[in-house]
Design a protein around this motif. Sequence first.
Motif, PDB file in Angstrom:
ATOM      1  N   HIS A  26       0.807  -1.223   0.000  1.00 47.07           N
ATOM      2  CA  HIS A  26       0.000   0.000   0.000  1.00 47.07           C
ATOM      3  C   HIS A  26       0.841   1.275   0.000  1.00 47.07           C
ATOM      4  O   HIS A  26       0.306   2.372  -0.109  1.00 47.07           O
ATOM      5  N   ILE A  27       2.154   1.134   0.078  1.00 52.65           N
ATOM      6  CA  ILE A  27       3.051   2.289   0.160  1.00 52.65           C
ATOM      7  C   ILE A  27       3.657   2.556  -1.215  1.00 52.65           C
ATOM      8  O   ILE A  27       4.193   1.644  -1.851  1.00 52.65           O
ATOM      9  N   ARG A  28       3.584   3.779  -1.667  1.00 49.96           N
ATOM     10  CA  ARG A  28       4.205   4.132  -2.942  1.00 49.96           C
ATOM     11  C   ARG A  28       5.719   4.028  -2.818  1.00 49.96           C
ATOM     12  O   ARG A  28       6.284   4.308  -1.764  1.00 49.96           O
ATOM     13  N   ARG A  29       6.359   3.628  -3.900  1.00 48.54           N
ATOM     14  CA  ARG A  29       7.812   3.446  -3.878  1.00 48.54           C
ATOM     15  C   ARG A  29       8.548   4.715  -3.488  1.00 48.54           C
ATOM     16  O   ARG A  29       9.531   4.672  -2.738  1.00 48.54           O
ATOM     17  N   ASP A  30       8.106   5.854  -3.968  1.00 48.87           N
ATOM     18  CA  ASP A  30       8.796   7.101  -3.654  1.00 48.87           C
ATOM     19  C   ASP A  30       8.564   7.546  -2.211  1.00 48.87           C
ATOM     20  O   ASP A  30       9.291   8.399  -1.699  1.00 48.87           O
ATOM     21  N   LYS A  31       7.584   6.963  -1.541  1.00 45.05           N
ATOM     22  CA  LYS A  31       7.293   7.291  -0.139  1.00 45.05           C
ATOM     23  C   LYS A  31       7.866   6.256   0.830  1.00 45.05           C
ATOM     24  O   LYS A  31       7.797   6.440   2.038  1.00 45.05           O
ATOM     25  N   LEU A  32       8.419   5.184   0.304  1.00 47.68           N
ATOM     26  CA  LEU A  32       8.955   4.110   1.140  1.00 47.68           C
ATOM     27  C   LEU A  32      10.188   4.595   1.898  1.00 47.68           C
ATOM     28  O   LEU A  32      11.094   5.189   1.318  1.00 47.68           O
ATOM     29  N   SER A  33      10.201   4.363   3.207  1.00 45.36           N
ATOM     30  CA  SER A  33      11.347   4.759   4.028  1.00 45.36           C
ATOM     31  C   SER A  33      11.833   3.556   4.827  1.00 45.36           C
ATOM     32  O   SER A  33      11.221   2.489   4.800  1.00 45.36           O
ATOM     33  N   VAL A  34      12.898   3.742   5.546  1.00 44.08           N
ATOM     34  CA  VAL A  34      13.469   2.668   6.357  1.00 44.08           C
ATOM     35  C   VAL A  34      12.486   2.233   7.446  1.00 44.08           C
ATOM     36  O   VAL A  34      12.451   1.068   7.834  1.00 44.08           O
ATOM     37  N   ALA A  35      11.660   3.131   7.890  1.00 40.78           N
ATOM     38  CA  ALA A  35      10.694   2.816   8.948  1.00 40.78           C
ATOM     39  C   ALA A  35       9.669   1.777   8.496  1.00 40.78           C
ATOM     40  O   ALA A  35       9.183   0.997   9.319  1.00 40.78           O
ATOM     41  N   HIS A  36       9.342   1.751   7.218  1.00 40.51           N
ATOM     42  CA  HIS A  36       8.336   0.801   6.734  1.00 40.51           C
ATOM     43  C   HIS A  36       8.791  -0.653   6.865  1.00 40.51           C
ATOM     44  O   HIS A  36       8.065  -1.471   7.436  1.00 40.51           O
ATOM     45  N   PRO A  37       9.977  -1.041   6.346  1.00 37.87           N
ATOM     46  CA  PRO A  37      10.425  -2.423   6.573  1.00 37.87           C
ATOM     47  C   PRO A  37      10.659  -2.721   8.056  1.00 37.87           C
ATOM     48  O   PRO A  37      10.416  -3.842   8.512  1.00 37.87           O
ATOM     49  N   ASP A  38      11.105  -1.734   8.822  1.00 36.17           N
ATOM     50  CA  ASP A  38      11.263  -1.939  10.267  1.00 36.17           C
ATOM     51  C   ASP A  38       9.930  -2.305  10.898  1.00 36.17           C
ATOM     52  O   ASP A  38       9.843  -3.202  11.727  1.00 36.17           O
ATOM     53  N   GLY A  39       8.877  -1.595  10.514  1.00 40.22           N
ATOM     54  CA  GLY A  39       7.541  -1.905  11.015  1.00 40.22           C
ATOM     55  C   GLY A  39       7.089  -3.293  10.589  1.00 40.22           C
ATOM     56  O   GLY A  39       6.442  -4.014  11.352  1.00 40.22           O
ATOM     57  N   MET A  40       7.452  -3.677   9.358  1.00 38.18           N
ATOM     58  CA  MET A  40       7.107  -5.011   8.865  1.00 38.18           C
ATOM     59  C   MET A  40       7.778  -6.079   9.724  1.00 38.18           C
ATOM     60  O   MET A  40       7.136  -7.037  10.148  1.00 38.18           O
ATOM     61  N   PHE A  41       9.064  -5.904  10.007  1.00 37.80           N
ATOM     62  CA  PHE A  41       9.782  -6.887  10.817  1.00 37.80           C
ATOM     63  C   PHE A  41       9.231  -6.936  12.239  1.00 37.80           C
ATOM     64  O   PHE A  41       9.128  -8.017  12.827  1.00 37.80           O
ATOM     65  N   ASP A  42       8.865  -5.786  12.791  1.00 42.33           N
ATOM     66  CA  ASP A  42       8.256  -5.768  14.130  1.00 42.33           C
ATOM     67  C   ASP A  42       6.936  -6.529  14.144  1.00 42.33           C
ATOM     68  O   ASP A  42       6.647  -7.288  15.072  1.00 42.33           O
ATOM     69  N   ALA A  43       6.125  -6.337  13.101  1.00 43.19           N
ATOM     70  CA  ALA A  43       4.845  -7.041  13.017  1.00 43.19           C
ATOM     71  C   ALA A  43       5.048  -8.550  12.885  1.00 43.19           C
ATOM     72  O   ALA A  43       4.302  -9.338  13.472  1.00 43.19           O
ATOM     73  N   ILE A  44       6.079  -8.960  12.141  1.00 47.63           N
ATOM     74  CA  ILE A  44       6.373 -10.386  11.984  1.00 47.63           C
ATOM     75  C   ILE A  44       6.783 -10.985  13.328  1.00 47.63           C
ATOM     76  O   ILE A  44       6.331 -12.073  13.699  1.00 47.63           O
ATOM     77  N   VAL A  45       7.622 -10.273  14.069  1.00 47.20           N
ATOM     78  CA  VAL A  45       8.059 -10.757  15.386  1.00 47.20           C
ATOM     79  C   VAL A  45       6.866 -10.868  16.329  1.00 47.20           C
ATOM     80  O   VAL A  45       6.723 -11.869  17.048  1.00 47.20           O
ATOM     81  N   GLU A  46       6.004  -9.865  16.339  1.00 50.74           N
ATOM     82  CA  GLU A  46       4.817  -9.908  17.200  1.00 50.74           C
ATOM     83  C   GLU A  46       3.908 -11.082  16.831  1.00 50.74           C
ATOM     84  O   GLU A  46       3.373 -11.762  17.707  1.00 50.74           O
ATOM     85  N   HIS A  47       3.746 -11.323  15.539  1.00 49.23           N
ATOM     86  CA  HIS A  47       2.907 -12.431  15.092  1.00 49.23           C
ATOM     87  C   HIS A  47       3.520 -13.763  15.509  1.00 49.23           C
ATOM     88  O   HIS A  47       2.804 -14.667  15.964  1.00 49.23           O
TER      89      HIS A  47
END
Length: 97
Positions: free
Chosen positions: A56-77
Amino acid sequence: MDDLLRLPGRTTRTCCARSIVAAISKKEKLPKAESRNTYRSCESHVCLYLRPHLAHIRRDKLSVAHPDGMFDAIVEHNDLIAEYRASGDPCKVAAVK
């Protein structure tokens, strides 16, 4: 020249980062890998992790925080799965199969 992204695992196969991004946004399929198992593994990572968290994130808006959030969500799951399995409750165990 296109940025190259090395796929995880034992393979040395590389593919274009644009192909991965296109696969995440469901515009294209992933490029075929040398091994059917490598392709399946990469496809499952895109479907299970990258697409739900980053599509859902545009490529030009993608930042380091987005993959960090993804990894945090994976760990929580994963923690939730471990908690459900350790509970011994058959309903919870069945929910995470």
